[in-house]
Design a protein around this motif. Structure first.
Motif, PDB file in Angstrom:
ATOM      1  N   LEU A 291       1.021  -1.357   0.077  1.00 22.45           N
ATOM      2  CA  LEU A 291       0.056   0.110  -0.121  1.00 22.45           C
ATOM      3  C   LEU A 291       0.660   1.324   0.116  1.00 22.45           C
ATOM      4  O   LEU A 291       2.047   1.521   0.774  1.00 22.45           O
ATOM      5  N   PRO A 292       0.626   2.270  -0.325  1.00 27.29           N
ATOM      6  CA  PRO A 292       1.179   3.374  -0.794  1.00 27.29           C
ATOM      7  C   PRO A 292       1.481   3.884   0.554  1.00 27.29           C
ATOM      8  O   PRO A 292       2.732   5.020   0.318  1.00 27.29           O
ATOM      9  N   ASN A 293       0.472   4.153   1.400  1.00 27.87           N
ATOM     10  CA  ASN A 293       0.941   5.234   2.451  1.00 27.87           C
ATOM     11  C   ASN A 293       1.620   4.537   3.386  1.00 27.87           C
ATOM     12  O   ASN A 293       1.357   3.522   4.624  1.00 27.87           O
ATOM     13  N   ARG A 294       3.033   5.021   3.766  1.00 23.27           N
ATOM     14  CA  ARG A 294       4.401   4.035   4.945  1.00 23.27           C
ATOM     15  C   ARG A 294       3.893   4.614   5.944  1.00 23.27           C
ATOM     16  O   ARG A 294       4.781   4.249   6.552  1.00 23.27           O
ATOM     17  N   ARG A 295       3.658   5.667   6.211  1.00 21.74           N
ATOM     18  CA  ARG A 295       3.495   5.843   7.329  1.00 21.74           C
ATOM     19  C   ARG A 295       2.465   5.094   8.202  1.00 21.74           C
ATOM     20  O   ARG A 295       2.216   6.278   9.272  1.00 21.74           O
ATOM     21  N   TYR A 296       1.435   4.637   7.940  1.00 21.47           N
ATOM     22  CA  TYR A 296       0.665   4.015   8.990  1.00 21.47           C
ATOM     23  C   TYR A 296       1.215   2.992   9.964  1.00 21.47           C
ATOM     24  O   TYR A 296       3.023   2.774  10.101  1.00 21.47           O
ATOM     25  N   GLU A 297       0.990   3.195  11.031  1.00 11.50           N
ATOM     26  CA  GLU A 297       1.706   2.788  12.266  1.00 11.50           C
ATOM     27  C   GLU A 297       0.431   1.697  12.849  1.00 11.50           C
ATOM     28  O   GLU A 297      -1.125   2.255  12.972  1.00 11.50           O
ATOM     29  N   ALA A 298       1.042   0.004  13.375  1.00  6.53           N
ATOM     30  CA  ALA A 298       0.012  -0.473  14.056  1.00  6.53           C
ATOM     31  C   ALA A 298       0.409  -0.066  15.122  1.00  6.53           C
ATOM     32  O   ALA A 298       1.393  -0.471  16.003  1.00  6.53           O
ATOM     33  N   LYS A 299      -0.869   0.537  16.327  1.00  4.21           N
ATOM     34  CA  LYS A 299      -0.403   1.055  17.797  1.00  4.21           C
ATOM     35  C   LYS A 299      -0.640   0.367  18.527  1.00  4.21           C
ATOM     36  O   LYS A 299      -1.873  -0.600  17.904  1.00  4.21           O
ATOM     37  N   VAL A 300      -0.331  -0.813  19.334  1.00 10.65           N
ATOM     38  CA  VAL A 300      -0.474  -2.025  20.479  1.00 10.65           C
ATOM     39  C   VAL A 300      -0.615  -1.518  21.734  1.00 10.65           C
ATOM     40  O   VAL A 300      -0.254  -0.610  22.402  1.00 10.65           O
ATOM     41  N   THR A 301      -2.094  -1.828  22.293  1.00  8.92           N
ATOM     42  CA  THR A 301      -2.513  -2.010  23.428  1.00  8.92           C
ATOM     43  C   THR A 301      -2.956  -2.837  23.892  1.00  8.92           C
ATOM     44  O   THR A 301      -2.779  -4.394  23.987  1.00  8.92           O
TER      45      THR A 301
ATOM     46  N   ASP B  50       7.278  -2.838  13.084  1.00 11.51           N
ATOM     47  CA  ASP B  50       6.387  -2.332  13.293  1.00 11.51           C
ATOM     48  C   ASP B  50       5.246  -2.421  13.042  1.00 11.51           C
ATOM     49  O   ASP B  50       4.108  -2.171  12.966  1.00 11.51           O
ATOM     50  N   LEU B  51       5.253  -2.122  14.661  1.00 10.67           N
ATOM     51  CA  LEU B  51       4.089  -1.982  16.049  1.00 10.67           C
ATOM     52  C   LEU B  51       4.955  -0.730  16.604  1.00 10.67           C
ATOM     53  O   LEU B  51       6.411  -0.482  16.923  1.00 10.67           O
ATOM     54  N   LYS B  52       4.177  -0.365  17.355  1.00 14.70           N
ATOM     55  CA  LYS B  52       3.947   0.611  18.278  1.00 14.70           C
ATOM     56  C   LYS B  52       3.061   0.556  20.110  1.00 14.70           C
ATOM     57  O   LYS B  52       2.206   0.727  18.938  1.00 14.70           O
ATOM     58  N   LEU B  53       3.639   0.382  20.736  1.00 13.79           N
ATOM     59  CA  LEU B  53       3.401   0.131  22.239  1.00 13.79           C
ATOM     60  C   LEU B  53       2.738   1.348  22.859  1.00 13.79           C
ATOM     61  O   LEU B  53       4.273   2.114  23.332  1.00 13.79           O
ATOM     62  N   VAL B  54       1.275   2.107  22.560  1.00  9.78           N
ATOM     63  CA  VAL B  54       1.211   2.993  23.211  1.00  9.78           C
ATOM     64  C   VAL B  54       0.483   2.966  24.430  1.00  9.78           C
ATOM     65  O   VAL B  54      -0.216   4.017  24.870  1.00  9.78           O
ATOM     66  N   SER B  55      -0.260   2.334  24.541  1.00  8.36           N
ATOM     67  CA  SER B  55      -1.264   1.921  25.735  1.00  8.36           C
ATOM     68  C   SER B  55      -1.400   0.606  26.286  1.00  8.36           C
ATOM     69  O   SER B  55      -1.087  -0.467  26.084  1.00  8.36           O
ATOM     70  N   PHE B  56      -2.397   1.049  27.947  1.00 12.79           N
ATOM     71  CA  PHE B  56      -2.654  -0.318  28.684  1.00 12.79           C
ATOM     72  C   PHE B  56      -3.923  -0.520  28.321  1.00 12.79           C
ATOM     73  O   PHE B  56      -4.193   0.382  28.746  1.00 12.79           O
ATOM     74  N   TYR B  57      -4.494  -1.225  29.176  1.00  9.12           N
ATOM     75  CA  TYR B  57      -5.635  -1.485  29.133  1.00  9.12           C
ATOM     76  C   TYR B  57      -6.387  -1.866  30.528  1.00  9.12           C
ATOM     77  O   TYR B  57      -5.927  -2.629  30.405  1.00  9.12           O
TER      78      TYR B  57
ATOM     79  N   ARG C 230       1.886   6.018  32.268  1.00  9.27           N
ATOM     80  CA  ARG C 230       2.550   7.076  32.392  1.00  9.27           C
ATOM     81  C   ARG C 230       3.441   7.600  32.527  1.00  9.27           C
ATOM     82  O   ARG C 230       3.899   8.243  31.308  1.00  9.27           O
ATOM     83  N   SER C 231       4.069   7.384  33.568  1.00  9.15           N
ATOM     84  CA  SER C 231       5.432   7.734  33.552  1.00  9.15           C
ATOM     85  C   SER C 231       6.525   6.906  32.982  1.00  9.15           C
ATOM     86  O   SER C 231       7.739   6.694  32.856  1.00  9.15           O
ATOM     87  N   LYS C 232       5.463   5.646  31.928  1.00 12.66           N
ATOM     88  CA  LYS C 232       6.483   4.942  30.761  1.00 12.66           C
ATOM     89  C   LYS C 232       6.410   5.516  29.548  1.00 12.66           C
ATOM     90  O   LYS C 232       6.551   5.091  28.487  1.00 12.66           O
ATOM     91  N   GLY C 233       5.278   6.843  29.696  1.00 12.02           N
ATOM     92  CA  GLY C 233       5.404   6.712  27.998  1.00 12.02           C
ATOM     93  C   GLY C 233       4.510   6.670  27.151  1.00 12.02           C
ATOM     94  O   GLY C 233       4.153   6.699  26.054  1.00 12.02           O
ATOM     95  N   ALA C 234       3.397   5.823  28.316  1.00 13.38           N
ATOM     96  CA  ALA C 234       1.385   5.014  27.586  1.00 13.38           C
ATOM     97  C   ALA C 234       0.826   6.047  28.683  1.00 13.38           C
ATOM     98  O   ALA C 234       0.856   6.367  29.041  1.00 13.38           O
ATOM     99  N   LYS C 235      -0.564   5.050  27.510  1.00 11.29           N
ATOM    100  CA  LYS C 235      -1.778   5.873  28.712  1.00 11.29           C
ATOM    101  C   LYS C 235      -2.835   4.491  28.862  1.00 11.29           C
ATOM    102  O   LYS C 235      -2.160   2.822  28.283  1.00 11.29           O
ATOM    103  N   LEU C 236      -3.452   5.054  29.322  1.00 11.87           N
ATOM    104  CA  LEU C 236      -4.088   3.667  30.420  1.00 11.87           C
ATOM    105  C   LEU C 236      -5.920   4.464  29.885  1.00 11.87           C
ATOM    106  O   LEU C 236      -5.850   5.132  30.087  1.00 11.87           O
TER     107      LEU C 236
END
Length: 563
Positions: A327-337, A398-405, A431-437
């Protein structure tokens, strides 16, 4: 608890024997007031309403505990501690109840009292809070503040409590109580004590206007996620045994929008929420009360499943790499929770997580509330740290860890009075680790309206419309309540939508309401599915089932579906 087949913890009470207690006869009067205080509400008329459209399902169950002739809350009759006593008025879920009493004329209000019941085995809880207001014309109100329950909701009962607002000494004609409802609320009397004159202070209207937290949550609140899909992993006692796990090919129609020949046409979801399937084959359960309590080994089992090369994280990483190559959009990010399993308060031997050689005891009944809280914090810290350790070791390209649930779908105050303290601490730590809840409570679950105060960065509410025999205005209620409290709305579908027209139309109602109430494009969204429902829809040769996938894609892209 979420799972392959979602259920929700709504408890319907059974009938018990009746008993009566005499009404209160009086209270002390202020020293500077020579007049005796009287119950000005006795025999007065009132309204009893829900804040939104009454729910068809729960309104029917409330008929078993009616407010006969609309007079039971001011008739001076108490129900003791037996909920089946006809003096009690029972109300179920739906956020809160608003009682407005007309005192007939301007009087001096000194104190407002509400008598309520708690009986945990049948799902009757004290309200966590009651908001009190007064007015002279029923339109302009002075907010007197909110009073919280003074008795722990862990008290099994049956017992009663008076929740009161005192030292009012203000002239008013109308009294309003906004009473929170989690599971069942049982109340038998409201008293308004004061004097039949206008000797009190003048009423001061409170500022009007929208609450600060009105509006839908944004992608930035949860690490940039716009549209998230729930991905379960876990043990399965049937065949195929690896059914609750995802391969690279399984992820293809989730990462990419594919045509009927499975050719990639666009990107699909940008967020992937990984959760453990609740029951384990050894009888343990990740839920807060079902089955045996989980321990460190079970938490590690969840992590082991996530960090596999050919499934879950490894498979998703490869699926994203392939999509980006085509696919052409190489800026796509797969964000993991990553879901944080619930550290159960009935676990006495969780395992050693801090290296001191002592197994953590989380059992409130054995070590007390405060020590259990400290030990539960240790468990959460260990789990979050272990996620980061393994993540860095894996080095996903190609994965980004962004949050916890937060896995539990309600604030479990009936289990531990300090559950909210653990959640707040968890939010601060991630949040101190740079993630969201983030959090997705079920329909008006305990803590839903306090999600921000409890430490979450973003929250959606489950309508549970897909799984309950109720009418479509359930979705209107949830959309309005969510917006009013800064929340979004979770989309819900299961495998039956692919074959059952009624359930399929229920799912489409979620999408339609997203357009109507604008959470389609003004909120981040999450989609619950029965393990692989959208995969089944994408690969189906039945055009009706395939349409479920196509409509979901249109919604994700903020478009109204056009065949």
């Amino acid at each position: 608890m979420k799972g392959v087949k979602r259920t929700t913890s709504f408890v319907i009470a059974a009938a018990l024997a009746a008993s009566l207690l005499p009404a209160s006869v009086g209270i002390a009067k202020p020293k500077d007031d020579p007049k005796p205080l009287v119950n000005l509400a006795l025999g007065k008329s009132y309204t009893l309403k829900t804040p939104y459209q009454p729910d068809t399902l729960f309104s029917a169950s409330e008929n078993n505990y009616p407010d006969t002739n609309g007079s039971e809350l001011t008739d001076g009759v108490y129900g003791g501690t037996t909920f089946s006593n006809p003096a009690f008025v029972g109300r179920q879920w739906q956020g809160s109840r608003i009682v407005t009493i007309d005192l007939g004329k301007d009087v001096t209000v000194e104190e407002i009292k509400l008598n309520v019941l708690q009986d945990l085995p049948v799902g009757i809880f004290f309200p966590e809070e009651v908001e009190f207001s007064i007015s002279r014309n029923g339109k302009v109100w002075q907010n007197l503040g909110t009073v919280n329950s003074a008795i722990s909701t862990t008290e099994k009962g049956p017992l009663t409590q008076v929740i009161a607002k005192s030292d009012i000494h203000t002239v008013a004609r109308y009294v309003k109580l906004d009473i929170s409802v989690e599971s069942w609320l049982f109340m038998d009397e409201i008293e308004v004590w004061g004097t039949d004159d206008k000797s009190g202070r003048p009423l001061i209207p409170s500022p009007q206007g929208p609450k600060d937290d009105k509006g839908y949550p944004k992608p930035r609140d949860v690490g940039g996620i716009e549209n998230e899909v729930l991905i379960y992993t876990g043990e399965w006692q049937y065949q195929p045994a690896d059914w609750i796990s995802f391969t690279k090919e399984d992820f293809k129609p989730y990462v990419s929008y594919v045509d009927q020949d499975m050719n990639r046409r666009d990107y699909m979801f940008d967020g992937f929420l990984f959760l453990p399937y609740a029951p384990l084959l050894d009888g343990a359960n990740y839920g807060p009360t079902t089955g045996k309590p989980t321990n460190k080994t079970h938490f590690e089992k969840f992590l082991d499943r996530l960090f596999r090369d050919d499934y879950e994280f490894g498979a998703l990483n490869e699926a994203v790499k392939e999509a980006k190559a085509e696919l052409p959009n190489r800026r796509y990010e797969a964000k993991v929770t990553v879901a944080i399993p619930y550290p159960r308060i009935d676990q006495s031997d969780f395992g050693d997580v801090d290296g001191d050689g002592i197994s953590e005891n989380l059992n409130v009944a054995q070590v007390g509330e405060q020590q259990a809280l400290e030990n539960r914090k240790k468990v959460v810290k260990w789990f979050v740290d272990e996620v980061y350790r393994r993540w860095q070791q894996a080095g996903y390209s190609d994965l980004k860890l962004v949050s916890f649930y937060w896995y539990n779908e309600y604030v479990a105050h009936q289990l531990t009075a300090l559950d909210h303290e653990l959640i707040k601490w968890t939010g601060d730590y991630v949040r101190s680790k740079g993630a969201k809840l983030q959090w997705i409570p079920y329909y008006f679950a305990r803590g839903w309206n306090d999600w921000k105060e409890n430490g979450f960065d973003g929250a959606l509410m489950q309508p549970n419309y897909m799984f309950h025999n109720t009418t479509v205005d359930r979705l209107d209620t949830i959309a309005q309540a969510a917006y009013d409290h800064g929340m979004g709305v979770e989309m819900e579908l299961n495998d039956a939508v692919l074959t059952d027209a009624t359930l399929r139309n229920k799912y489409y109602a979620y999408l339609d309401k997203g357009v109507e109430y604008k959470f389609m494009n003004q909120s981040y969204n999450a989609f619950y599915q029965q393990v692989k429902t959208l995969l089944k829809a994408a690969t189906s040769t039945d055009p009706v089932a395939r349409e479920v996938y196509d409509r979901t894609y249109a919604f994700i892209k903020d478009r109204v579906y056009k065949p």
